[in-house]
Design a protein around this motif. Sequence first.
Motif, short mmCIF file in Angstrom:
data_model
loop_
_atom_site.label_atom_id
_atom_site.label_comp_id
_atom_site.label_asym_id
_atom_site.label_seq_id
_atom_site.Cartn_x
_atom_site.Cartn_y
_atom_site.Cartn_z
N LEU A 34 -0.47 5.93 16.62
CA LEU A 34 0.64 5.46 15.79
C LEU A 34 0.17 4.61 14.62
CD1 LEU A 34 3.67 4.30 17.92
CD2 LEU A 34 3.61 5.97 16.10
N TYR A 35 -0.92 3.84 14.82
CA TYR A 35 -1.34 2.93 13.76
C TYR A 35 -1.87 3.67 12.54
CZ TYR A 35 -6.07 3.62 15.68
OH TYR A 35 -7.24 4.16 16.12
N VAL A 37 -2.05 5.68 9.28
CA VAL A 37 -1.09 5.78 8.19
C VAL A 37 -0.92 7.24 7.80
CG1 VAL A 37 -0.72 5.23 5.78
CG2 VAL A 37 -1.61 3.50 7.33
N PHE A 44 6.69 6.23 1.46
CA PHE A 44 7.70 5.18 1.62
C PHE A 44 7.25 3.89 0.93
CE2 PHE A 44 8.68 1.34 4.10
CZ PHE A 44 10.04 1.27 3.88
N PHE A 49 7.57 -0.08 -3.38
CA PHE A 49 6.95 -1.00 -4.35
C PHE A 49 7.54 -0.78 -5.74
CE2 PHE A 49 3.29 -2.19 -1.55
CZ PHE A 49 3.38 -3.55 -1.76
N PHE A 52 11.00 -2.06 -5.71
CA PHE A 52 10.96 -3.52 -5.67
C PHE A 52 10.68 -4.07 -7.06
CE2 PHE A 52 8.91 -7.62 -5.46
CZ PHE A 52 9.74 -8.32 -4.60
N LEU A 105 0.97 -3.22 -11.61
CA LEU A 105 0.68 -3.28 -10.17
C LEU A 105 1.65 -2.39 -9.40
CD1 LEU A 105 -0.91 -4.74 -7.85
CD2 LEU A 105 1.01 -6.32 -7.76
N PHE A 106 2.95 -2.56 -9.66
CA PHE A 106 3.93 -1.79 -8.90
C PHE A 106 3.87 -0.30 -9.28
CE2 PHE A 106 6.19 -6.06 -8.78
CZ PHE A 106 5.75 -6.33 -7.49
N THR B 390 -1.54 0.67 5.01
CA THR B 390 -1.47 -0.05 6.28
C THR B 390 -0.69 -1.33 6.03
OG1 THR B 390 -3.47 -1.28 5.78
CG2 THR B 390 -3.75 0.80 6.94
N VAL B 394 -0.16 -3.50 2.31
CA VAL B 394 1.05 -3.93 1.59
C VAL B 394 1.01 -5.44 1.38
CG1 VAL B 394 2.63 -2.04 2.12
CG2 VAL B 394 2.41 -3.90 3.74
N ILE B 397 -1.34 -6.17 -1.61
CA ILE B 397 -0.71 -5.92 -2.91
C ILE B 397 0.31 -7.02 -3.20
CG2 ILE B 397 0.79 -4.34 -4.18
CD1 ILE B 397 -0.79 -2.08 -3.02
N GLY B 398 1.00 -7.46 -2.15
CA GLY B 398 1.90 -8.60 -2.30
C GLY B 398 1.16 -9.83 -2.81
N LYS B 462 2.93 -0.74 13.32
CA LYS B 462 2.91 -0.51 11.87
C LYS B 462 4.29 -0.70 11.25
CE LYS B 462 2.76 3.81 10.89
NZ LYS B 462 2.25 5.20 10.96
N TYR B 466 5.63 -3.26 8.32
CA TYR B 466 6.29 -3.02 7.03
C TYR B 466 7.54 -3.88 6.89
CZ TYR B 466 3.42 1.24 6.76
OH TYR B 466 2.39 2.13 6.72
N PHE B 469 6.72 -7.36 6.16
CA PHE B 469 6.29 -7.57 4.78
C PHE B 469 7.46 -7.58 3.82
CE2 PHE B 469 5.36 -5.76 0.59
CZ PHE B 469 4.59 -6.79 0.09
N TRP B 470 8.30 -6.56 3.88
CA TRP B 470 9.34 -6.45 2.84
C TRP B 470 10.31 -7.60 2.91
CZ3 TRP B 470 8.29 -4.14 -1.31
CH2 TRP B 470 7.40 -3.05 -1.29
N PHE B 473 8.47 -10.66 1.54
CA PHE B 473 8.25 -10.54 0.09
C PHE B 473 9.53 -10.89 -0.67
CE2 PHE B 473 6.47 -7.55 -3.41
CZ PHE B 473 5.64 -8.54 -3.88
N ILE B 474 10.63 -10.28 -0.23
CA ILE B 474 11.93 -10.55 -0.87
C ILE B 474 12.30 -12.02 -0.67
CG2 ILE B 474 14.40 -10.04 -0.76
CD1 ILE B 474 13.53 -7.15 0.11
#
Lengths: 343, 605
Positions: A34-35, A37, A44, A49, A52, A105-106, B390, B394, B397-398, B462, B466, B469-470, B473-474
């Motif tokens: 599962l880990y 990617v 997604f 990003f 955002f 960046l985004f 991963t 994220v 990048i944040g 995972k 996510y 993180f989101w 971040f927000i």
Amino acid sequence: MILLYIVAFILLCIACNQLFKVFELSRDLRGEPLYKVTDSDNQFSGRTFLLFGIVFFGFFFWQLIEWGHKLLPKSASEHGEKIDALMNANWAIVITVFLVVNGLLFFFAWKYRGRKDHKASYISHNNKLEMIWTVIPAIALAFIIIFGLKYWNEIMKKGSDPNPVKIELYAKQFDWTARYAGKDNEFGIDNYLQISGANSVGLDTNDARCNDDILVKNEFHIPIGRDVEFQFRSRDVIHSALMPHFRAQMNCVPGQVTSFRFKPTITTVDMRKDPQVIRNIEEINALRAKRGDDPIEFDYLLLCNKVCGASHYNMQMKIVVESEADYNAWLAKQKTFKQVASK
Amino acid sequence: MEHTHAATLHGHDAHDHDHAHHEHHQTFVQKYVFSQDHKVISRQFLITAVVMAVIAMMMSILFRLQLAWPGEKFAIFEILLGKKWGKDGILDPNAYLALVTIHGTIMVFFVLTGGLSGTFSNLLIPYQIGARDMASGFLNMLSYWFFFLSSVIMLSSLFIEDGPASGGWTVYPPLSALPEAIPGSKLGMTLWLTSMTLFVVSSLLGSLNYIVTVLNLRTKGMKMTRLPLTVWAFLITAILGVLSFPVLVSCVLLLIFDRSMGTSFYLSDIYIGGRPLEQVGGSPILFEHLFWFLGHPEVYIVILPAFGITSEIISTNARKPIFGYRAMVGSLIAIAFLSCIVWGHHMFMTGMNPFLGSVFVFTTLLIAIPSAVKAFNYLTTLWRGNIQYTPAMVFSIGLVSSFVTGGVTGIILADSTLDITIHDTYFVVGHFHIVMGVSAIFGMFAGVYHWFPKMFLRTMNKKLGYLHFWLTFIGAYGVFFPMHFLGLAGVPRRYYTNSNFPIFDNLVDMNVIITCSAILAAFAQMIFLINFFYSIFRGEKASQNPWRSNSLEWTTPMAHIHGNWPGALPEVHRWPYDYSKPGYEEDFVPQTVPLAPGEEDGGEH
């Protein structure tokens, strides 16, 4: 009642435990861990990003539009206009960098999201590029430094006015006292050992120059268009005299005298007619009316800006800027140190 | 040949083959409590830091409630703070200041210094340079236990009658020196000073160990130019710590003398509590100089390890070499050097000579250049990459985003002319929280997600990563972005309430947005905590090299063994950033793979 909570809690724990077990079983049955990617994860995250970034910039501009008028009104002092001009020039540079770098960046985060059939380019360095983005910030910074220091030196140097208005702001937990130099326009010396109820700022009674000094509380007045030379003292801990509308600030340090100088350019009455000030005061009074409080008028303020104890948040003094005639009339009405002490 | 070389590098290797037996003789206490193993010590630092972070975060929620709805009653104040500090659900002004002070102290020192460096320097330095353990396992153990003791003393100050230190995390005297000035300057301040002194001891023991280990225990072939950027960052951070933390001890010591022995290093001409004090001739400004001589490098002690961690993670997950390896190392060194000569920018408004202020303006703004190099190099690393998102990636990048957003406002603050207006306002609070708070904690989260398999042999979930993180971040931008506007409206920091000034009344909507965002971010951390503790015990098992990474830690077996590698130490043949190198089937080439005939090492240029 408590028993019910306990039972509910235990049931919840059991339910969670079962849920986790099912999850773990299904996880272990899958071929791929599962880990790892997957492309859809990358899709997604990359899209989010980008989204955002758009929302974030939207939030930034929304704040500018919605809150722009709530920022400090135009400067009420001569040097403050320079500070504001410099601030705006710096903002132009800073906001550009903020938008461009975050934007890239985004955008990259979305554009280069991983795909299975794809391989990254092997690029480890590029001296020319690196030189460019070292030199360009250096040039921008040179401008920022040169103009910043030019104004800094102008603001901090001694004033040209040979006969400025002299005011001392004396801080203690938790209020301010303003002292005017009086007729001789000279402050008498101070001695903290002489502080008492009647001599709250510790003037040295052996110094005759103290006698005509004038002490005021709650509000102090300054004349428009004259250089005002402030000196600052503190009785107990470090305070900081912040006069935001005049773009002026200086710490008040026990055992030390500090100074700052400015020339007020807008009277309190005129500032109350400024459209931005009017809009803010209307908003404030609308809020106050809802709470049942009396409406207020705009006033210049002196605030404490260095944490000084429990009532730090409540250490304020009103400042009134008026014509020189009004100022002189007001000052003539105040009692001198000698008059107060001999009472 | 290989074996003898390794043996000269590290004493442990003399009994390479005894390791398997060696382990069984350890008692539980030796293995998990007073352990000298870098992997265990790293986990001890991490768990302690997580506990401290939760406490400090809860404090921030409490004072944010007060700031958004001043005067409103919240039962939680009385429940958590008791009758004295939260009577009838109203927060006491002294308790407010105490919360702000301890929140800052814990976050800066215990989470982002002890927690970040302690966890990752310990875990990664031996792993990534190919060493059996730290140079001195014993000093390393002492480093953790001093940290633990100092944490306990700091927390114990929350439970004393007069409350903990409350003059702000910078504890400027005379406020912090005089018990008459504020209740927090009674026993609470003594405990604060004691705790910080022990903290510095811990930091020094750790830092010296890190430096010696990196310089002396690198495995064969691990030239300095082949070190992962993480190790470079930890090394430079440690050097910075050794240079600046001792100054904090002297600063604290003089304050202790002033408090208890009647000296007057920082005190002069003071009248308080109805009487004049005897002390004459000292200067509180001296304290500020000494404090910020540590205090400014300290913010880089916080951020540099985060840079190291994200450099590694961004390169790994962009599947691309880090762009400009040498420039990255150079900028780390430049930032560290400059950070030692900029402390005066915290003191523009102290009445310091304006010329001295000019010098500090110049040095401070210079830091923007190496910082810009870092930001651009991160961007170029992503450019034409094949980004694998991963949870660690994220967050990395944040970090780049928050570092840029928070960094540019530093240019405004560093300008002494502009600082006149915004010094000590919420603008400062917004700036440093984004640039060092959010960035550094993002670096720490990234590191936890990325090296979780090395710490606990499992992976974290995972999807929850996510989500964590989101929301964070927000939440983080929602908290700290509006603060710039508050500051530009003239609102001073450390105010118990802003509504005592009618002119700030219409800013209340900003404060509400900030507090709601803070609650959202705090909720996100609950998700992290659940994921973290659940995964420690029942997370999905990780393979040996789950992120397909090049550095040496991923060549160790998936077990915690004494000495890290069961056989001989690995030999290094190349730099750690050969991702997607042409001529190789896979998109990564571990450092242990020998160079092909005629192949150039990527780091050699």
